[in-house]
Motif scaffolding. Structure first.
Motif, PDB file in Angstrom:
ATOM      1  N   THR A 103       0.840  -1.196   0.000  1.00  0.00           N
ATOM      2  CA  THR A 103       0.000   0.000   0.000  1.00  0.00           C
ATOM      3  C   THR A 103       0.878   1.249   0.000  1.00  0.00           C
ATOM      4  OG1 THR A 103      -1.672  -1.205   1.230  1.00  0.00           O
ATOM      5  CG2 THR A 103      -1.839   1.203   1.271  1.00  0.00           C
ATOM      6  N   ILE A 104       0.484   2.197  -0.841  1.00  0.00           N
ATOM      7  CA  ILE A 104       1.207   3.467  -0.900  1.00  0.00           C
ATOM      8  C   ILE A 104       0.815   4.282   0.340  1.00  0.00           C
ATOM      9  CG2 ILE A 104       1.498   5.597  -2.240  1.00  0.00           C
ATOM     10  CD1 ILE A 104       0.568   3.914  -4.732  1.00  0.00           C
ATOM     11  N   THR A 105       1.764   4.522   1.216  1.00  0.00           N
ATOM     12  CA  THR A 105       1.460   5.324   2.416  1.00  0.00           C
ATOM     13  C   THR A 105       2.456   6.484   2.523  1.00  0.00           C
ATOM     14  OG1 THR A 105       2.930   4.118   3.921  1.00  0.00           O
ATOM     15  CG2 THR A 105       0.702   3.225   3.666  1.00  0.00           C
ATOM     16  N   GLU A 106       2.034   7.523   3.209  1.00  0.00           N
ATOM     17  CA  GLU A 106       2.907   8.695   3.399  1.00  0.00           C
ATOM     18  C   GLU A 106       4.171   8.288   4.149  1.00  0.00           C
ATOM     19  OE1 GLU A 106       2.590  11.601   1.890  1.00  0.00           O
ATOM     20  OE2 GLU A 106       0.800  10.708   0.990  1.00  0.00           O
ATOM     21  N   GLU A 107       4.001   7.409   5.123  1.00  0.00           N
ATOM     22  CA  GLU A 107       5.136   6.951   5.923  1.00  0.00           C
ATOM     23  C   GLU A 107       6.176   6.242   5.043  1.00  0.00           C
ATOM     24  OE1 GLU A 107       5.413   7.847   9.003  1.00  0.00           O
ATOM     25  OE2 GLU A 107       7.342   6.801   9.207  1.00  0.00           O
ATOM     26  N   ARG A 108       5.701   5.324   4.201  1.00  0.00           N
ATOM     27  CA  ARG A 108       6.621   4.578   3.335  1.00  0.00           C
ATOM     28  C   ARG A 108       7.261   5.484   2.284  1.00  0.00           C
ATOM     29  NH1 ARG A 108       2.549  -0.607   2.863  1.00  0.00           N
ATOM     30  NH2 ARG A 108       3.080  -1.502   4.882  1.00  0.00           N
ATOM     31  N   ALA A 146      -5.872 -10.328  15.563  1.00  0.00           N
ATOM     32  CA  ALA A 146      -4.603 -10.761  14.962  1.00  0.00           C
ATOM     33  C   ALA A 146      -4.362  -9.984  13.676  1.00  0.00           C
ATOM     34  CB  ALA A 146      -4.633 -12.259  14.674  1.00  0.00           C
ATOM     35  N   VAL A 147      -3.136  -9.525  13.520  1.00  0.00           N
ATOM     36  CA  VAL A 147      -2.752  -8.806  12.299  1.00  0.00           C
ATOM     37  C   VAL A 147      -1.420  -9.376  11.830  1.00  0.00           C
ATOM     38  CG1 VAL A 147      -3.914  -6.631  12.908  1.00  0.00           C
ATOM     39  CG2 VAL A 147      -1.533  -7.012  13.612  1.00  0.00           C
ATOM     40  N   VAL A 148      -0.949  -8.905  10.683  1.00  0.00           N
ATOM     41  CA  VAL A 148       0.375  -9.322  10.231  1.00  0.00           C
ATOM     42  C   VAL A 148       1.336  -8.157  10.435  1.00  0.00           C
ATOM     43  CG1 VAL A 148       1.706 -10.425   8.408  1.00  0.00           C
ATOM     44  CG2 VAL A 148      -0.749 -10.815   8.547  1.00  0.00           C
ATOM     45  N   GLN A 149       2.467  -8.526  10.977  1.00  0.00           N
ATOM     46  CA  GLN A 149       3.518  -7.557  11.316  1.00  0.00           C
ATOM     47  C   GLN A 149       3.858  -6.625  10.154  1.00  0.00           C
ATOM     48  OE1 GLN A 149       5.556  -7.808  14.361  1.00  0.00           O
ATOM     49  NE2 GLN A 149       6.289  -5.824  13.665  1.00  0.00           N
ATOM     50  N   GLY A 150       3.714  -5.325  10.383  1.00  0.00           N
ATOM     51  CA  GLY A 150       4.134  -4.341   9.385  1.00  0.00           C
ATOM     52  C   GLY A 150       3.133  -4.071   8.280  1.00  0.00           C
ATOM     53  N   TYR A 151       2.043  -4.826   8.239  1.00  0.00           N
ATOM     54  CA  TYR A 151       1.021  -4.591   7.211  1.00  0.00           C
ATOM     55  C   TYR A 151       0.178  -3.380   7.603  1.00  0.00           C
ATOM     56  CZ  TYR A 151       1.451  -9.287   5.045  1.00  0.00           C
ATOM     57  OH  TYR A 151       1.861 -10.405   4.398  1.00  0.00           O
ATOM     58  N   THR A 152      -0.518  -2.841   6.623  1.00  0.00           N
ATOM     59  CA  THR A 152      -1.383  -1.693   6.924  1.00  0.00           C
ATOM     60  C   THR A 152      -2.502  -2.080   7.897  1.00  0.00           C
ATOM     61  OG1 THR A 152      -2.246  -2.138   4.704  1.00  0.00           O
ATOM     62  CG2 THR A 152      -1.034  -0.108   5.001  1.00  0.00           C
ATOM     63  N   GLY A 153      -2.878  -3.365   7.935  1.00  0.00           N
ATOM     64  CA  GLY A 153      -3.896  -3.812   8.892  1.00  0.00           C
ATOM     65  C   GLY A 153      -3.478  -3.499  10.316  1.00  0.00           C
ATOM     66  N   GLU A 217      -4.285   1.955  -1.993  1.00  0.00           N
ATOM     67  CA  GLU A 217      -3.794   1.673  -3.339  1.00  0.00           C
ATOM     68  C   GLU A 217      -2.439   0.985  -3.279  1.00  0.00           C
ATOM     69  OE1 GLU A 217      -5.776   5.220  -5.977  1.00  0.00           O
ATOM     70  OE2 GLU A 217      -3.998   5.706  -4.785  1.00  0.00           O
ATOM     71  N   TYR A 218      -2.281  -0.063  -4.081  1.00  0.00           N
ATOM     72  CA  TYR A 218      -0.996  -0.758  -4.138  1.00  0.00           C
ATOM     73  C   TYR A 218      -0.119  -0.111  -5.212  1.00  0.00           C
ATOM     74  CZ  TYR A 218      -3.265  -4.787  -1.775  1.00  0.00           C
ATOM     75  OH  TYR A 218      -3.919  -5.611  -0.918  1.00  0.00           O
ATOM     76  N   GLY A 219       1.164  -0.002  -4.908  1.00  0.00           N
ATOM     77  CA  GLY A 219       2.115   0.521  -5.877  1.00  0.00           C
ATOM     78  C   GLY A 219       3.391  -0.304  -5.862  1.00  0.00           C
ATOM     79  N   ILE A 220       4.160  -0.172  -6.926  1.00  0.00           N
ATOM     80  CA  ILE A 220       5.481  -0.814  -6.973  1.00  0.00           C
ATOM     81  C   ILE A 220       6.471   0.199  -6.400  1.00  0.00           C
ATOM     82  CG2 ILE A 220       7.291  -1.724  -8.487  1.00  0.00           C
ATOM     83  CD1 ILE A 220       5.111  -2.632 -10.430  1.00  0.00           C
ATOM     84  N   ALA A 221       7.317  -0.263  -5.494  1.00  0.00           N
ATOM     85  CA  ALA A 221       8.267   0.660  -4.865  1.00  0.00           C
ATOM     86  C   ALA A 221       9.639   0.562  -5.525  1.00  0.00           C
ATOM     87  CB  ALA A 221       8.384   0.348  -3.378  1.00  0.00           C
ATOM     88  N   VAL A 222      10.290   1.705  -5.647  1.00  0.00           N
ATOM     89  CA  VAL A 222      11.672   1.742  -6.136  1.00  0.00           C
ATOM     90  C   VAL A 222      12.514   2.550  -5.151  1.00  0.00           C
ATOM     91  CG1 VAL A 222      10.936   1.637  -8.567  1.00  0.00           C
ATOM     92  CG2 VAL A 222      11.442   3.862  -7.534  1.00  0.00           C
ATOM     93  N   LYS A 223      13.820   2.453  -5.315  1.00  0.00           N
ATOM     94  CA  LYS A 223      14.719   3.225  -4.453  1.00  0.00           C
ATOM     95  C   LYS A 223      14.437   4.714  -4.624  1.00  0.00           C
ATOM     96  CE  LYS A 223      19.633   3.787  -3.619  1.00  0.00           C
ATOM     97  NZ  LYS A 223      20.920   3.148  -3.807  1.00  0.00           N
ATOM     98  N   LYS A 224      14.500   5.441  -3.556  1.00  0.00           N
ATOM     99  CA  LYS A 224      14.236   6.884  -3.632  1.00  0.00           C
ATOM    100  C   LYS A 224      15.134   7.544  -4.675  1.00  0.00           C
ATOM    101  CE  LYS A 224      11.982   9.739  -0.386  1.00  0.00           C
ATOM    102  NZ  LYS A 224      11.044   9.849  -1.462  1.00  0.00           N
TER     103      LYS A 224
END
Ligand code: GLN
Length: 267
Positions: A103-108, A146-153, A217-224
């Protein structure tokens, strides 16, 4: 003098040859798309287990990223790693892009750059079929979540203020197992993955609360700052959105192309 000249010519020819060889080697590297994923997220990415044999990575994201490479005449290398390690692997150059239903987040966005979105999802709750206590997100108050570690959930549950009764697991299948064993009341996870788990475990059901869990929204991440990879990825996504490839992939996998997903071991 003649000899020296000949020698010089030979040396420079050798230099050129070795330079072009080095160039070739480099070209081959830049001609490979090195992708990071976390193959624990059906139907987007999972380890395909056909006929009981662990085969290869499969899923919507895997097909998308293969097309990105194909469009650009590149080879592909897929590295399976922890979800939380993907952003670090991008920053240190270990991988050139990450696709993981991320997920595209401001934090990420502080640590990586994201492509244009390619998929819209949301968080949902999974409960046992006979559970009528949880009808909306607020009902999770005081319940074992229960959630998954580091997921947006996890982030959503924490934002709701329910951290005290929340446990974070390494894998979605572990969270689901916890629910099946009656050790927790609810799992919060992304919608398409929840559908997959329900298909594998019909005793469970999905509860939605669209007022609380808005779309992601899901996005593909690249190096900054890696505009080269980003532009390449964006062009491929644009094409796949326009020509219906992404819709077709979503439909294909929603219909059960991921029946052999490793995620199905939570039965
Ligand atoms: N969409 C969720 C997130 O970005 C989960 C992604 C995943 O588990 N692969 O946190």
């Amino acid at each position: 003098m003649m000899k020296l000249k000949k020698f010089m010519v030979t040396v420079s020819a050798l230099c050129l040859a070795s330079l072009s060889l080095a160039g070739c080697g480099k070209k081959q590297d830049s001609n490979k798309l090195v992708v990071g994923t976390n193959a624990e997220f059906p139907p987007f990415e999972y380890v395909s287990v056909a006929d009981g044999v662990v085969d290869k990575y499969a899923g919507i994201d895997i097909e998308i990223v293969k097309k990105v490479a194909e469009d650009n005449g590149m080879k592909i290398e897929i590295n399976n790693m922890e979800f939380d390690s993907l952003t670090v692997a991008l920053s240190n150059g270990q991988i050139s892009c990450a696709i993981a239903g991320m997920t595209i987040t401001e934090e990420r966005k502080k640590s990586v750059d994201f492509s244009e979105p390619y998929y819209v999802a949301k968080q949902v709750m999974i409960v046992n079929g006979d559970n009528n206590d949880i009808k909306k997100a607020a009902d999770m108050k005081g319940k074992k979540i229960a959630v998954v570690q580091g997921y947006t959930g996890q982030i959503e549950v924490e934002n709701l203020g329910f951290k005290d009764t929340m446990s974070a697991f390494k894998k979605g299948t572990e969270a689901i197992q916890e629910l099946l064993n009656g050790k927790c009341d609810v799992v919060v996870i992304d919608s398409a993955t929840a559908n997959q788990y329900i298909k594998d475990n019909p005793s469970l059901k999905i509860v939605e609360d669209d007022d609380t869990f808005t779309s992601e929204e899901y996005g593909i991440a690249v190096k900054k700052g890696d505009t080269k990879t980003l532009e390449m990825v964006n062009a491929a996504i644009k094409k796949m959105k326009e020509d219906g490839t992404i819709d077709a992939l979503s439909a294909k996998y929603a219909e059960g192309a991921s029946d052999d997903a490793s995620g199905s071991d939570a039965q």
